[in-house]
Design an enzyme around this catalytic site. Structure first.
Site, PDB file in Angstrom:
ATOM      1  N   ALA A 267       0.875  -1.191   0.000  1.00  0.00           N
ATOM      2  CA  ALA A 267       0.000   0.000   0.000  1.00  0.00           C
ATOM      3  C   ALA A 267       0.902   1.229   0.000  1.00  0.00           C
ATOM      4  CB  ALA A 267      -0.911  -0.023   1.220  1.00  0.00           C
ATOM      5  N   HIS A 442     -25.202  19.411  23.250  1.00  0.00           N
ATOM      6  CA  HIS A 442     -24.708  18.532  24.316  1.00  0.00           C
ATOM      7  C   HIS A 442     -25.665  17.361  24.482  1.00  0.00           C
ATOM      8  CE1 HIS A 442     -22.824  17.269  28.022  1.00  0.00           C
ATOM      9  NE2 HIS A 442     -24.041  17.184  28.564  1.00  0.00           N
TER      10      HIS A 442
END
Ligand code: FAD
Length: 463
Positions: A267, A442
């Site tokens: 790779a 949140h």
């Protein structure tokens, strides 16, 4: 001879997106494709790897089910079924492109296209028959393939590239992954999760070498914790495929070492598909394996353009698509801005994920900026704790003088979906304080971005 306004050579995320935008702009458009619609991205790259990685992630969750108070009884992986699912997803995506071509009235010409002088393309079909087409504008989007190193020739069996790595008939027991860019890292994570013993060999001093050093170090720690062996500043100088498995000679500062495995995945980058497509006949200039283009992707020969992996920008699907869209919009005469290659996000989809945009800390300093750096660890995030994904952090870099957001680097669960915030903010030239005053929901992982920015300005709350 059929005549078009635009002919696109290659149907990857560069080519097919270009064709759709061209058609939207009223151009009579055709795409020439020698293999499958969707190119590397949909068939052999982005999408099938993410399908494999999802299987790995689900498998990891099963392994750690008890951490969540769950017991799952017996479970195991079925490697063949995992590969089959990935191939099915890729096939479905390619069919989706087929639908999009039809919907946008784009002619799909099957065969190998070769550029001719006078803005023509000669297409050789599978049966060997040839047809010539002409167009006012020809856009080359022929992409790239796995690069072979002389010391690491691929035989497709024991030394393989990414295509073979995603279709192996059997899971290897031991694998060496040479190269730790996004492709190598994603396969290393996938195979390790599936139970293969994986060693990553990287020539440079850090894995994921384009990333900020702190991100590289964090990934190396996470990989080592999950059992992946990592060798950096290490070079494979020789492979021996005689006998049962494969032996790789690896050179490091400490000397040479021979590693044994069933398979080596090479790779080490990509090689562009620029051979045999008529560039020399037409006189189109190339340099170091890439087709040279101007800011709007025209080559040195008027009427011939090139986009995507065959050109010098980052070899990423979203870059190829963005280039193609700009290219045809410019042909149409629209007022377009050149692409800002400094604001392209890059993502690696292992666990923990990596996402980044802009300058690393080292590059910002090298560029002469006086900087403010803020960092927020996911271990201090309620959402990350609740999800059991407290590994990683968000790191932001600002120009101390004018507040420009120079870089954003993240490692952790789901960060590839979070990086777009930094891309948009940077595009809009948003300063740190504006990000701070933009209320984040949140509990979310995205709060870590706001907190990292706050940390850069000494206003962090949860640390
Ligand atoms: C394993 C792997 C994972 C990846 N993951 C990601 C990711 O997560 N995110 C990301 O952004 N990028 C990823 N990439 C990179 C991404 O796939 C490429 O950047 C992208 O596909 C480039 O698009 P393109 O249109 O330039 O070329 P390609 O996708 O390579 O398409 C080129 C097309 O042209 C055809 N062609 C070539 N020559 C001819 C010819 N003469 N005549 C007719 N047709 C021709 C080819 O058959 C091919 O279909 C990955 C790549 C790999 C290998």
């Amino acid at each position: 001879m059929s005549k078009y306004d635009v002919i696109v050579l290659g149907s990857g995320p560069g080519g097919y997106v270009t064709a759709i935008r061209a058609s939207q702009l009223g151009f009579k458009t055709a795409v020439v494709e020698k293999e499958n619609l969707g190119g590397v991205c949909l068939n052999w790259g982005c999408i099938p790897t993410k399908a494999l990685l999802k299987s790995a992630q689900v498998f990891e969750y099963l392994k750690h089910a008890s951490d969540y108070g769950l017991s799952v009884g017996e479970y195991d992986k079925d490697f063949e079924a995992v590969v089959k699912r990935s191939r099915g997803v890729a096939e479905g995506m390619s069919k989706g492109v087929q639908f999009l071509m039809k919907k946008n009235k784009i002619d799909v010409i099957e065969g190998f296209g070769k550029l001719q002088k006078g803005k023509k393309v000669l297409v050789t079909a599978k049966d060997g028959s040839t047809t010539e087409y002409s167009a006012d504008n020809i856009i080359i989007a022929t992409g790239a393939r796995s690069r072979e190193l002389p010391s690491l020739p691929q035989d497709g069996k024991k030394v393989i590239g990414y295509r073979e790595a995603m279709t192996l008939p059997e899971q290897p027991k031991k694998m060496i992954v040479v190269g730790s860019g996004a492709i190598g890292i994603e396969f290393a994570y996938f195979y390790n999760s599936m139970g293969t013993e994986v060693t990553v060999v990287e020539y440079l001093p850090n894995i994921v070498p384009v990333e900020d050093e702190e991100v590289s170090k964090q990934l190396e720690r996470s990989f080592k914790k999950s059992g992946i062996k990592v060798m950096t500043s290490a070079e494979v100088t020789k492979v021996d495929t005689a006998g049962e498995g494969v032996k790789a000679t690896v050179k490091t500062a400490k000397g040479e070492q021979v590693l044994e495995a069933d398979i080596i995945l090479s790779a080490v980058g990509i090689k562009t598909n620029i051979e045999g497509i008529g560039l020399e006949d037409v006189g189109i200039a190339t340099d170091r394996d890439k087709i040279l283009v101007n800011d709007f992707y025209e080559t040195n020969i008027p009427g011939y353009y090139a986009i995507g992996d065959v050109t010098p920008g980052q070899a990423l699907a979203h870059v190829a698509s963005a280039e193609g869209i700009l290219c045809v919009e410019k042909i149409k005469g629209m007022h377009v801005e050149a692409l800002d290659y400094g604001n392209i996000p890059g993502c690696t989809y292992c666990t923990p994920e990596i996402a980044s945009v802009g300058l690393t800390e080292k590059k910002a300093i090298e560029a002469g900026y006086e900087i403010k750096v803020g960092k927020f660890p996911f271990s201090a995030s309620g959402k990350a704790k609740a999800s059991g994904n407290a590994d990683g952090f968000v790191k932001v870099i600002f120009d101390a003088k004018y507040g420009e957001w120079l870089g954003c680097h993240m490692i952790g669960a789901g960060v590839t979906d979070m990086i777009a915030e930094a891309v948009v903010a940077r595009k809009l030239e948003t300063t740190g304080h504006e990000v701070l005053k933009a209320v984040h929901p949140h509990p979310t992982m995205s709060e870590a971005v706001m907190e990292a920015v706050a940390a850069a300005y000494d206003e962090v709350i949860h640390l």
